[in-house]
Write a protein that holds these residues in place. Structure first.
Motif, short mmCIF file in Angstrom:
data_model
loop_
_atom_site.label_atom_id
_atom_site.label_comp_id
_atom_site.label_asym_id
_atom_site.label_seq_id
_atom_site.Cartn_x
_atom_site.Cartn_y
_atom_site.Cartn_z
N ASN A 1 -55.13 -56.57 9.83
CA ASN A 1 -56.88 -56.24 9.86
C ASN A 1 -57.32 -56.12 8.36
O ASN A 1 -56.74 -55.46 7.76
CB ASN A 1 -56.70 -55.14 10.57
N THR A 2 -58.37 -56.97 8.21
CA THR A 2 -58.76 -57.05 6.79
C THR A 2 -59.30 -55.64 6.33
O THR A 2 -59.01 -55.17 5.09
CB THR A 2 -60.09 -58.03 6.71
N ASP A 3 -59.93 -54.93 7.14
CA ASP A 3 -60.58 -53.32 6.79
C ASP A 3 -59.35 -52.71 6.53
O ASP A 3 -59.27 -51.75 5.50
CB ASP A 3 -61.17 -52.85 8.05
N GLU A 4 -58.19 -52.61 7.56
CA GLU A 4 -57.32 -51.45 7.25
C GLU A 4 -56.45 -51.95 6.08
O GLU A 4 -55.90 -50.98 5.31
CB GLU A 4 -56.25 -51.67 8.55
N VAL A 5 -55.80 -53.28 5.89
CA VAL A 5 -55.23 -53.35 4.87
C VAL A 5 -55.92 -53.20 3.61
O VAL A 5 -55.35 -52.95 2.51
CB VAL A 5 -54.53 -54.92 5.05
N GLY A 6 -57.40 -53.70 3.55
CA GLY A 6 -57.87 -53.56 2.36
C GLY A 6 -57.95 -52.39 1.82
O GLY A 6 -58.11 -51.93 0.59
N LYS A 7 -58.39 -51.39 2.89
CA LYS A 7 -58.23 -49.85 2.51
C LYS A 7 -57.18 -49.28 2.04
O LYS A 7 -57.10 -48.51 1.13
CB LYS A 7 -58.82 -49.03 3.86
N ALA A 8 -55.83 -49.79 2.51
CA ALA A 8 -54.55 -49.38 1.89
C ALA A 8 -54.43 -49.88 0.77
O ALA A 8 -53.95 -49.27 -0.22
CB ALA A 8 -53.62 -49.99 3.11
N LYS A 9 -54.87 -51.11 0.42
CA LYS A 9 -54.75 -51.71 -0.98
C LYS A 9 -55.57 -50.84 -1.93
O LYS A 9 -55.19 -50.44 -3.11
CB LYS A 9 -55.01 -53.15 -0.93
N ALA A 10 -56.70 -50.65 -1.66
CA ALA A 10 -57.92 -49.86 -2.27
C ALA A 10 -57.30 -48.32 -2.91
O ALA A 10 -57.55 -47.95 -3.77
CB ALA A 10 -58.89 -49.63 -1.90
N LYS A 11 -56.66 -47.85 -1.77
CA LYS A 11 -56.11 -46.47 -1.87
C LYS A 11 -54.85 -46.43 -2.98
O LYS A 11 -55.13 -45.51 -4.02
CB LYS A 11 -55.56 -45.90 -0.64
N VAL A 12 -54.11 -47.43 -3.09
CA VAL A 12 -53.04 -47.32 -4.21
C VAL A 12 -53.64 -47.64 -5.55
O VAL A 12 -53.44 -46.98 -6.27
CB VAL A 12 -52.01 -48.33 -3.70
N TYR A 13 -54.54 -48.65 -5.16
CA TYR A 13 -55.11 -49.13 -6.72
C TYR A 13 -55.90 -48.00 -7.38
O TYR A 13 -55.77 -47.84 -8.54
CB TYR A 13 -56.03 -50.53 -6.29
N LYS A 14 -56.73 -47.29 -6.72
CA LYS A 14 -57.51 -45.99 -7.04
C LYS A 14 -56.81 -45.24 -7.88
O LYS A 14 -57.21 -44.64 -8.78
CB LYS A 14 -58.38 -45.62 -5.95
N GLU A 15 -55.28 -44.93 -7.42
CA GLU A 15 -54.62 -44.05 -7.99
C GLU A 15 -54.14 -44.59 -9.18
O GLU A 15 -53.66 -43.92 -10.15
CB GLU A 15 -53.22 -43.82 -7.19
N LEU A 16 -53.82 -46.03 -9.54
CA LEU A 16 -53.38 -46.61 -10.74
C LEU A 16 -54.45 -47.01 -11.78
O LEU A 16 -54.05 -46.95 -12.96
CB LEU A 16 -52.54 -47.95 -10.17
N VAL A 17 -55.61 -47.32 -11.22
CA VAL A 17 -56.77 -47.68 -12.25
C VAL A 17 -57.02 -47.00 -13.46
O VAL A 17 -57.39 -47.60 -14.34
CB VAL A 17 -57.91 -48.01 -11.34
N THR A 18 -56.92 -45.68 -13.25
CA THR A 18 -56.92 -44.92 -14.08
C THR A 18 -56.30 -44.86 -15.45
O THR A 18 -56.37 -44.51 -16.62
CB THR A 18 -56.90 -43.32 -13.86
N LYS A 19 -55.14 -45.78 -15.44
CA LYS A 19 -54.42 -46.11 -16.73
C LYS A 19 -54.60 -47.26 -17.35
O LYS A 19 -53.89 -47.78 -17.98
CB LYS A 19 -52.80 -46.22 -16.24
N THR A 20 -55.89 -47.85 -16.72
CA THR A 20 -56.21 -49.02 -17.26
C THR A 20 -56.55 -49.40 -18.84
O THR A 20 -57.20 -48.46 -19.18
CB THR A 20 -57.24 -49.74 -16.54
#
Length: 198
Positions: A70-89
């Motif tokens: 499901n594009t919404d569910e998997v997209g949200k799961a991806k975004a959740k993990v990325y949001k935690e990692l992006v601060t190290k950019t």
């Protein structure tokens, strides 16, 4: 140092993997999000998908692997993990040196497959939002890379003819998009090697 052609009148930058070294974070986030569906998300696979928005990436993966994510569910799961990692950019210095050198001399824009919220967050973390106008994202066009719409909109809003624009890209889809409309291209991979940790 990256040299740009003398006839350049406007600079367009992809964001992820070009201005911002976010690719490891995106890779880890995708790998985590699609793992429950049995997809072995390799760096090689990831590189064929860079530049595509989330929903388009999931649709492409469904086609390739015969999954029904499901594009919404998997997209949200991806975004959740990325949001935690992006601060190290971190910024990609070989490219941001060009940004700083031409700031105030040539118009500069961002043309990314990211969302407006995602792009603004990344640029804020880097402290580089003020260098670019406009910032064109997946929210602003109907057709995504390899379609040239993102870059054409950047050129139009900068008031520069496509042939006079230089596009900085790391993704094959973005390079194809720029070349399709006769823009000059700097392949960032020639200056910066992306390494992925699995």
């Amino acid at each position: 140092m990256i040299e740009i052609p003398k006839r350049a009148k406007g600079l367009i930058f992809d964001l992820d993997g070009t201005v911002a070294n976010t690719m490891q974070s995106h890779f880890e986030a995708w790998r985590t999000a699609v793992a429950p569906f049995g997809i072995d998300f390799t760096p090689e696979l990831f590189l064929t998908l860079t530049g595509m928005p989330k929903a388009a990436t999931i649709i492409k993966l469904n086609e390739s692997f015969g999954t029904d994510m499901n594009t919404d569910e998997v997209g949200k799961a991806k975004a959740k993990v990325y949001k935690e990692l992006v601060t190290k950019t971190q910024e990609i210095k070989v490219v941001t040196n060009v940004v700083r050198k031409y700031h105030g001399k040539l118009p500069m824009s961002i043309g990314t497959g990211s969302t407006q919220i995602g792009a603004q967050r990344t640029l804020s973390i880097l402290g580089m939002k003020h260098y670019f106008n406009p910032i064109i994202t997946a929210d602003d066009v109907m057709n995504f890379k390899p379609a040239p719409d993102t870059f054409l909109k950047c050129a139009e809003l900068m008031g520069v003819a496509p042939k006079d624009c230089v596009v900085f890209e790391d993704g094959i889809l973005g390079i194809q998009a720029a070349e399709a409309v006769g823009m000059m291209v700097v392949d960032v991979n020639d200056y910066f090697e992306m390494k992925f940790t699995v």
